[in-house]
Design an enzyme around this catalytic site. Structure first.
Site, PDB file in Angstrom:
ATOM      1  N   ARG A  46      46.368  -8.877 -19.827  1.00 57.51           N
ATOM      2  CA  ARG A  46      48.010  -8.053 -19.107  1.00 57.51           C
ATOM      3  C   ARG A  46      49.117  -8.732 -19.633  1.00 57.51           C
ATOM      4  O   ARG A  46      50.083  -7.269 -19.191  1.00 57.51           O
ATOM      5  CB  ARG A  46      47.731  -8.447 -17.313  1.00 57.51           C
ATOM      6  CG  ARG A  46      48.866  -8.079 -16.779  1.00 57.51           C
ATOM      7  CD  ARG A  46      48.541  -7.902 -14.848  1.00 57.51           C
ATOM      8  NE  ARG A  46      47.519  -9.266 -14.718  1.00 57.51           N
ATOM      9  CZ  ARG A  46      48.062 -10.447 -14.634  1.00 57.51           C
ATOM     10  NH1 ARG A  46      49.570 -10.901 -14.767  1.00 57.51           N
ATOM     11  NH2 ARG A  46      47.269 -11.445 -14.245  1.00 57.51           N
ATOM     12  N   TYR A  98      59.284  16.608 -12.101  1.00 55.41           N
ATOM     13  CA  TYR A  98      57.285  17.253 -12.249  1.00 55.41           C
ATOM     14  C   TYR A  98      56.926  16.580 -10.704  1.00 55.41           C
ATOM     15  O   TYR A  98      57.677  16.023 -10.214  1.00 55.41           O
ATOM     16  CB  TYR A  98      57.135  16.027 -12.577  1.00 55.41           C
ATOM     17  CG  TYR A  98      56.012  15.519 -13.266  1.00 55.41           C
ATOM     18  CD1 TYR A  98      55.021  16.709 -13.565  1.00 55.41           C
ATOM     19  CD2 TYR A  98      54.859  13.866 -12.271  1.00 55.41           C
ATOM     20  CE1 TYR A  98      53.000  16.203 -13.296  1.00 55.41           C
ATOM     21  CE2 TYR A  98      53.785  14.161 -12.874  1.00 55.41           C
ATOM     22  CZ  TYR A  98      53.058  14.967 -13.022  1.00 55.41           C
ATOM     23  OH  TYR A  98      51.232  14.676 -12.197  1.00 55.41           O
ATOM     24  N   ASP A 170      62.829  11.158 -18.605  1.00 49.80           N
ATOM     25  CA  ASP A 170      61.330  11.960 -18.622  1.00 49.80           C
ATOM     26  C   ASP A 170      61.988  12.577 -19.697  1.00 49.80           C
ATOM     27  O   ASP A 170      62.019  13.787 -19.709  1.00 49.80           O
ATOM     28  CB  ASP A 170      60.603  11.898 -17.710  1.00 49.80           C
ATOM     29  CG  ASP A 170      59.850  12.919 -17.828  1.00 49.80           C
ATOM     30  OD1 ASP A 170      59.003  12.639 -18.754  1.00 49.80           O
ATOM     31  OD2 ASP A 170      59.157  12.698 -16.447  1.00 49.80           O
ATOM     32  N   LYS A 195      50.221  13.471 -22.361  1.00 47.97           N
ATOM     33  CA  LYS A 195      50.816  14.966 -22.709  1.00 47.97           C
ATOM     34  C   LYS A 195      50.762  14.604 -24.332  1.00 47.97           C
ATOM     35  O   LYS A 195      49.951  14.858 -25.395  1.00 47.97           O
ATOM     36  CB  LYS A 195      51.894  15.476 -21.967  1.00 47.97           C
ATOM     37  CG  LYS A 195      52.637  15.038 -20.808  1.00 47.97           C
ATOM     38  CD  LYS A 195      50.711  15.875 -20.069  1.00 47.97           C
ATOM     39  CE  LYS A 195      51.187  15.468 -18.558  1.00 47.97           C
ATOM     40  NZ  LYS A 195      52.004  15.124 -17.939  1.00 47.97           N
TER      41      LYS A 195
HETATM   42  C1  LIG Z   1      51.986  14.704 -16.364  1.00 46.09           C
HETATM   43  C2  LIG Z   1      53.557  14.169 -16.273  1.00 46.09           C
HETATM   44  C3  LIG Z   1      54.052  12.775 -15.460  1.00 46.09           C
HETATM   45  C4  LIG Z   1      52.889  11.675 -14.882  1.00 46.09           C
HETATM   46  O1  LIG Z   1      52.071  11.238 -16.120  1.00 46.09           O
HETATM   47  P1  LIG Z   1      50.248  10.570 -16.278  1.00 46.09           P
HETATM   48  O2  LIG Z   1      50.308  10.144 -17.292  1.00 46.09           O
HETATM   49  O3  LIG Z   1      49.972  11.844 -15.181  1.00 46.09           O
HETATM   50  O4  LIG Z   1      50.437  10.214 -15.153  1.00 46.09           O
HETATM   51  C5  LIG Z   1      55.233  12.389 -14.970  1.00 46.09           C
HETATM   52  N1  LIG Z   1      55.996  12.987 -16.022  1.00 46.09           N
HETATM   53  C6  LIG Z   1      56.110  14.427 -16.660  1.00 46.09           C
HETATM   54  C7  LIG Z   1      57.192  15.635 -17.169  1.00 46.09           C
HETATM   55  C8  LIG Z   1      55.155  15.027 -16.843  1.00 46.09           C
HETATM   56  O5  LIG Z   1      54.400  16.337 -17.344  1.00 46.09           O
END
Ligand SMILES: *Cc1c(COP(=O)(O)O)cnc(C)c1O
Length: 383
Positions: A46, A98, A170, A195
Site C-alpha cells: 500500500r 467529466y 485533468d 483511457k
Molecule cells: C474516465 C475519466 C475520469 C475517471 O476515471 P476512471 O478511471 O473511470 O475512474 C476522469 N476524468 C476524465 C476526463 C475521464 O475521462
C-alpha cells in the site's frame, strides 16, 4: 530521451536484478526487512511497490514532472487530490467537466464542507470574480469531455499563480503526447489511465504527477493513508499500454480527422465537435497548445432522441459503451450515460444536449468505421 523512446524504455529500463527487458510484476503484499528497522526500500505494497513505482516514474517522466503516483482508478486519483483540501475550502471548476468529477464534487466532497463554483473556465474575468478569501484550488480539464473545448492553460496558471491557488489539470484526453501542463506551471496533473495511457480497454486506473517536492510528499502520505493505490498487475498492464501510446495517438488522430470531415459533410448531422475543424470554438487554441487534435469526436444528430437511439442500436464496429481512449471504437450518449450524474439544467447549460453523441475513435481501418457510421446515420434518419 525523446518521448517515443521514453514510452518504450520506461523510467528505469530493464530489471536490475535479472536483466528482464520488461520489468516484472511484483505481486506481493509485503517485503522482508533486512534487519530490525531496515528495509530494502519497500515494506508494504500500500505504501510502495516496485511495479507501481516504475509506472509512477514513467508517467512522471512523460509529463515532464519529477513525481508520480498511481491509483486504482481515475476517481481514486481525484479523490486523493481532493484530500489536499480541508473543510471550508472553495474550489473553482469548469462547468463542462467529466460527469464523475462533477459527482465527486457535488455529491461527496460538498458533504465534507468543501464549496464549488462551476463556470466557463476560459473566461478570465469570471474566474477572477469567483475568487473568494477561502478559494484554494482551480480544477480544469485540458481538453474537456464531451465537447472537446481546449483550456488556455497559460491563462489559468497566471490567474491562479497571482492568487496563490493550487491548479489541477485533468490531462486524460490529450495525454502528455499532445500537451504537458506542468510546463505551463500547473501544480498537479491528473489522469484516468483507463483511457489512452493504457489504451486497451482492459484496466481501470488513475495517476497524479507533480513537479513540486512538497506536493509529492503530501500525495505520498495521502495515497498511503487513504489506500487508493493501484494493484501491481494493473500497473504492469498500463506500462505495457504506454509503450505504444505515441503510435496509437497518431492513428487515433488520423482516423478521427477523417471521421470528423465525413460527419461534417453529412446531412443527418447538425454539428460536429472536433478541435481539428476550423468551426470548433477551440480550433485556434488547440492548434497553438496541442501537438495534435486527438481521437475524440462528438456530434449532434438531427431528429432528436429517436435518431440517437436508432443510431446507437445500429452501430456495429462502434461498441455502445462508456469510456474512451482504447484501440476499440466506442459510441455513447453523454446525456444518459457518461454525464447522467449532472442535473439536466446544469448539463444543458454546459452545452451537453440530448442529441449529442460522443465517439471515441479506435485504431481500426477507418473505411470500416466510416461505413459503419454511414449505415447508422441512415438508420437514424429513417426514424
Ligand atoms: C474516465 C475519466 C475520469 C475517471 O476515471 P476512471 O478511471 O473511470 O475512474 C476522469 N476524468 C476524465 C476526463 C475521464 O475521462
Amino acid at each position: 530521451m525523446r518521448f517515443e523512446t521514453e514510452a518504450v524504455h520506461g523510467a528505469s529500463g530493464p530489471d536490475p536484478l535479472t536483466g528482464a527487458v520488461v520489468p516484472p510484476v511484483y505481486q506481493t503484499s509485503t517485503f522482508v526487512f533486512e534487519d530490525v528497522g531496515k528495509t530494502r526500500g519497500y515494506d508494504y505494497s500500500r505504501t510502495s511497490n516496485p511495479t507501481r513505482k516504475e509506472l509512477e516514474l514513467t508517467i512522471a517522466a512523460l509529463e515532464g514532472a519529477g513525481h508520480g503516483f498511481a491509483f486504482a482508478t481515475g476517481m481514486a486519483a481525484e479523490s486523493t487530490v481532493m484530500h489536499l483540501l480541508k473543510q471550508g475550502d472553495h474550489v473553482i471548476a469548469q462547468e463542462d467537466l467529466y460527469g464523475g468529477t462533477y459527482r465527486l464534487f457535488e455529491s461527496v466532497m460538498n458533504r465534507f464542507g468543501l464549496e464549488f463554483t462551476f463556470l466557463d473556465i476560459n473566461d478570465r474575468r469570471s474566474i477572477e470574480k469567483a475568487i473568494r478569501p477561502n478559494t484554494r484550488m482551480v480544477w480544469f480539464e485540458t481538453v474537456s469531455n464531451p465537447l472537446l473545448n481546449v483550456v488556455d492553460i497559460q491563462m489559468i496558471a497566471d490567474v491562479a499563480g497571482g492568487h496563490g491557488l493550487l491548479t489541477v489539470a485533468d490531462n486524460t484526453l490529450p495525454t502528455p503526447y499532445l500537451v504537458r501542463p506542468v510546463e505551463y506551471g500547473i501544480d498537479l496533473v491528473v489522469h484516468s489511465t483507463t483511457k489512452y495511457l493504457n489504451g486497451h480497454c482492459d484496466v481501470v486506473g488513475g495517476a497524479v504527477v507533480t513537479a513540486s517536492p512538497e506536493l509529492a510528499e503530501r500525495m505520498q502520505f495521502l495515497s498511503n493513508a487513504l489506500g487508493t493505490c493501484a494493484s501491481p498487475f494493473d500497473c504492469w498492464l498500463v506500462l505495457r499500454g504506454i509503450r505504444t501510446l505515441p503510435i496509437r495517438m497518431r492513428q487515433h488522430e488520423e482516423n478521427a480527422r477523417a471521421i470528423a470531415a465525413f460527419l461534417n459533410a453529412h446531412p443527418a448531422v447538425k454539428e460536429v465537435f472536433y478541435p481539428g475543424l476550423p468551426s470548433h470554438p477551440s480550433h485556434q487554441l488547440a492548434a497553438r497548445l496541442l501537438k495534435g487534435f486527438g481521437g475524440m469526436v462528438s456530434f449532434e444528430i438531427h431528429g432528436g432522441i429517436p435518431s440517437v437511439n436508432s443510431f446507437l442500436r445500429t452501430v456495429k464496429y462502434f461498441a455502445l459503451a462508456e469510456s474512451l481512449g482504447g484501440v476499440h471504437s466506442l459510441a455513447e450518449h453523454p446525456a444518459t450515460m457518461s454525464h447522467a450524474s449532472m442535473p439536466e439544467e446544469f448539463r444543458k447549460n454546459a452545452g451537453i444536449n440530448d442529441d449529442l453523441i460522443r465517439l471515441s475513435i479506435g485504431i481500426e481501418n477507418v473505411d470500416d468505421l466510416i461505413e459503419d457510421l454511414s449505415r447508422s446515420l441512415a438508420a437514424g434518419q429513417r426514424q
